[in-house]
Each structure stands twice: as C-alpha cells, then as structure tokens.
Design a protein around this motif. Structure first.
Motif, short mmCIF file in Angstrom:
data_model
loop_
_atom_site.label_atom_id
_atom_site.label_comp_id
_atom_site.label_asym_id
_atom_site.label_seq_id
_atom_site.Cartn_x
_atom_site.Cartn_y
_atom_site.Cartn_z
N GLY A 151 74.30 11.79 5.09
CA GLY A 151 75.32 12.21 6.03
C GLY A 151 75.57 13.71 5.91
N PRO A 152 76.26 14.25 6.87
CA PRO A 152 76.48 15.69 6.87
C PRO A 152 77.36 16.13 5.69
CG PRO A 152 77.74 14.68 8.62
CD PRO A 152 76.89 13.60 8.02
N SER A 153 77.07 17.31 5.20
CA SER A 153 77.86 17.89 4.12
C SER A 153 78.63 19.09 4.68
CB SER A 153 76.93 18.35 3.00
OG SER A 153 76.17 19.47 3.42
N PRO A 154 79.52 19.66 3.90
CA PRO A 154 80.20 20.88 4.37
C PRO A 154 79.23 22.01 4.69
CG PRO A 154 81.34 19.98 2.47
CD PRO A 154 80.07 19.18 2.64
N TRP A 155 78.06 21.98 4.10
CA TRP A 155 77.07 23.02 4.40
C TRP A 155 76.59 22.93 5.84
CZ3 TRP A 155 76.48 27.20 1.76
CH2 TRP A 155 76.77 27.22 0.40
N ALA A 156 76.63 21.74 6.42
CA ALA A 156 76.22 21.59 7.82
C ALA A 156 77.17 22.35 8.74
CB ALA A 156 76.17 20.12 8.21
#
Length: 54
Positions: A32-37
């Motif tokens: 799933g998406p991370s804060p880096w995305a």
C-alpha cells in the motif's frame, strides 16, 4: 526566476528531489502507499510547475 543560472539550478534540484522521492516511494511500497508516495507526488508537481514556468 529570470536569471537563467538560478532557474537551471532550481530545476535541477527539483528534478533530483523528485527522482529521490519517487525512488523512496517505490522502495517503501509494501502492500500500500506510504507517506513517501505523497512526497513523491508533491515533488513531481513542483517539478512540473517549474518546467511550465521555464
């Protein structure tokens, strides 16, 4: 940014930042998406704004 050297430097820094954050988003994408995305998306938007102004 009317000075071409300053504009080129800002564009280079923005491109480097976008590349690094995209790489971090890809590496940390674990199911799933991370804060880096989000950071990568905002970096790309800044780069596009700078490219459009140039």
């Amino acid at each position: 940014m009317s000075d071409k050297r300053t504009a080129g430097l800002a564009l280079g820094i923005a491109a480097f930042n976008a590349a690094l954050t995209i790489a971090a988003a890809v590496v940390t994408w674990d199911g799933g998406p991370s804060p880096w995305a989000v950071a990568a998306a905002s970096s790309v938007l800044v780069l596009l704004v700078l490219l459009r102004r140039r």
